[in-house]
Design a protein around this motif. Structure first.
Motif, PDB file in Angstrom:
ATOM      1  N   HIS A  48       0.796  -1.092   0.195  1.00 51.78           N
ATOM      2  CA  HIS A  48       0.113  -0.059  -0.086  1.00 51.78           C
ATOM      3  C   HIS A  48       0.908   1.270   0.154  1.00 51.78           C
ATOM      4  CE1 HIS A  48      -2.997  -3.010   0.388  1.00 51.78           C
ATOM      5  NE2 HIS A  48      -3.110  -3.068   1.859  1.00 51.78           N
ATOM      6  N   VAL A  49       2.053   1.282   0.735  1.00 52.52           N
ATOM      7  CA  VAL A  49       2.804   2.525   0.767  1.00 52.52           C
ATOM      8  C   VAL A  49       3.366   2.502  -0.600  1.00 52.52           C
ATOM      9  CG1 VAL A  49       4.770   3.379   1.748  1.00 52.52           C
ATOM     10  CG2 VAL A  49       3.136   2.441   3.147  1.00 52.52           C
ATOM     11  N   LEU A  50       3.850   1.452  -1.066  1.00 51.17           N
ATOM     12  CA  LEU A  50       4.877   1.621  -2.397  1.00 51.17           C
ATOM     13  C   LEU A  50       4.179   1.956  -3.687  1.00 51.17           C
ATOM     14  CD1 LEU A  50       7.542  -1.323  -1.868  1.00 51.17           C
ATOM     15  CD2 LEU A  50       7.886   1.252  -1.770  1.00 51.17           C
ATOM     16  N   SER A  51       2.726   1.819  -3.509  1.00 54.64           N
ATOM     17  CA  SER A  51       2.003   1.837  -4.705  1.00 54.64           C
ATOM     18  C   SER A  51       1.058   3.157  -4.315  1.00 54.64           C
ATOM     19  CB  SER A  51       1.081   0.834  -5.010  1.00 54.64           C
ATOM     20  OG  SER A  51      -0.001   0.470  -3.900  1.00 54.64           O
ATOM     21  N   LEU A  52       1.081   3.763  -3.090  1.00 52.52           N
ATOM     22  CA  LEU A  52       0.359   4.978  -2.729  1.00 52.52           C
ATOM     23  C   LEU A  52      -1.091   4.600  -2.727  1.00 52.52           C
ATOM     24  CD1 LEU A  52       2.056   7.746  -4.849  1.00 52.52           C
ATOM     25  CD2 LEU A  52       2.422   6.917  -2.643  1.00 52.52           C
ATOM     26  N   ASN A  53      -1.454   3.033  -2.235  1.00 49.63           N
ATOM     27  CA  ASN A  53      -2.842   2.772  -2.169  1.00 49.63           C
ATOM     28  C   ASN A  53      -3.501   2.418  -3.433  1.00 49.63           C
ATOM     29  OD1 ASN A  53      -3.652   1.584   0.464  1.00 49.63           O
ATOM     30  ND2 ASN A  53      -4.300   3.547   1.033  1.00 49.63           N
ATOM     31  N   ILE A  54      -2.759   2.602  -4.502  1.00 49.60           N
ATOM     32  CA  ILE A  54      -3.322   2.179  -5.964  1.00 49.60           C
ATOM     33  C   ILE A  54      -3.517   0.788  -6.231  1.00 49.60           C
ATOM     34  CG2 ILE A  54      -3.118   2.772  -8.453  1.00 49.60           C
ATOM     35  CD1 ILE A  54      -1.527   5.266  -7.789  1.00 49.60           C
ATOM     36  N   ASP A  55      -2.656   0.088  -5.517  1.00 47.29           N
ATOM     37  CA  ASP A  55      -3.234  -1.415  -5.670  1.00 47.29           C
ATOM     38  C   ASP A  55      -4.343  -2.020  -5.400  1.00 47.29           C
ATOM     39  OD1 ASP A  55      -2.111  -0.946  -3.016  1.00 47.29           O
ATOM     40  OD2 ASP A  55      -2.186  -2.955  -2.796  1.00 47.29           O
ATOM     41  N   THR A 247      -2.712   3.026 -14.724  1.00 55.05           N
ATOM     42  CA  THR A 247      -1.865   3.840 -14.047  1.00 55.05           C
ATOM     43  C   THR A 247      -0.806   4.154 -15.012  1.00 55.05           C
ATOM     44  OG1 THR A 247      -2.765   3.161 -12.010  1.00 55.05           O
ATOM     45  CG2 THR A 247      -0.941   5.000 -11.830  1.00 55.05           C
TER      46      THR A 247
END
Length: 271
Positions: A48-55, A247
């Motif tokens: 979640h952090v590395l994808s800025l929650n976009i995952d 994205t």
């Protein structure tokens, strides 16, 4: 389908055959299993952090594009901590039985806790098993999915063949995976993030001695994407192939149909 008050364990394969030549990064079963076991407690946080929650949005998109009909069974391979399995449970309104498989018990343990927390224990079964040798019967699932896991399978072709084997004739195979943005500026920025920033952020959030955060960018950059992935899936027998860049191409959803003509090719469970 029984409630997963424990993780169902499949018999291990007798040996680890040589990896496909296409795989230059070390993806031996033992190495990958050990690596994910070491980061399992903080795996969701890292995602979640590395994808800025976009995952989360990518998984939700997958369940909308490849939506199961009510009551039709779903299989999520390389399920890890069961995020996509839970997303499919929500998308089906709790009406479809769902099986999640992974060969890392520590990841499944985290997923099992999430399944119980979501009140989905009667609908989601977690099975410890290798995607290269699924302990499941052929032609069984209306939807077979894998999210950010196929590139970690030692033999990519064998993994794809297993996804197809367990899908029903007319069923869909959905592969959500990281890809590489092709834009001149974005592509360069993405490479800088992947190679330089991601390993540092990952190591800060979840210190790891197995070089997991060096493995991630290498596995992404060496894995086929875009048309190369479509061609590979077509060569294994999937039809009506589509790809959905997400994205700006950081991730891509690939969807294919298992034709009726492949029915009955392998019917028995793999032990």
């Amino acid at each position: 389908m029984s409630a997963p008050n424990k993780i169902h364990v499949a018999p291990p394969a007798s040996s680890e055959p040589p990896a496909s030549p296409v795989n230059a990064v070390d993806k031996s079963d033992h190495r990958v299993r050990r690596m994910f076991a070491s980061i399992a407690p903080k795996y969701d946080l890292l995602n979640h952090v590395l994808s800025l929650n976009i995952d989360r949005k990518w998984r939700a998109f997958t369940t909308r594009v490849v939506a199961p009909q009510p009551g039709m069974p779903v299989l999520d391979c390389c399920t890890g901590t069961a995020d996509l399995a839970l997303a499919y449970d929500r998308a089906s309104g709790g009406q479809s039985p769902i099986v999640g498989t992974d060969f890392c018990r520590e990841m499944l343990a985290v997923g099992l806790a999430k399944v119980h927390q979501a009140g989905a224990a009667a609908r989601i079964t977690l099975v410890e098993g290798d995607t290269q040798r699924l302990p499941l019967p052929g032609d069984a699932f209306a939807v077979v999915s894998v999210a950010f896991g196929l590139r970690n399978v030692r033999d990519t072709v064998k993994g794809i063949d297993e996804l197809i084997r367990v899908a029903r004739p007319g069923g869909k195979v959905a592969i959500l995976e990281f890809s590489r943005p092709r834009g001149r500026i974005l592509g360069r920025l993405y490479l800088v993030f992947l190679r330089r920033l991601l390993p540092r952020i990952g190591q800060a959030l979840a210190p790891n001695d197995d070089r997991a955060y060096e493995y991630l960018p290498r596995s992404v950059l060496e894995f086929p994407d875009g048309q190369a992935m479509l061609d590979l899936l077509a060569s294994r027998g999937l039809t009506d192939l589509k790809q959905y860049p997400l994205t700006h191409g950081i991730a891509t959803l690939y969807v294919g149909l298992k034709p009726a003509s492949t029915a009955g090719s392998i019917q028995e469970p793999i032990a």
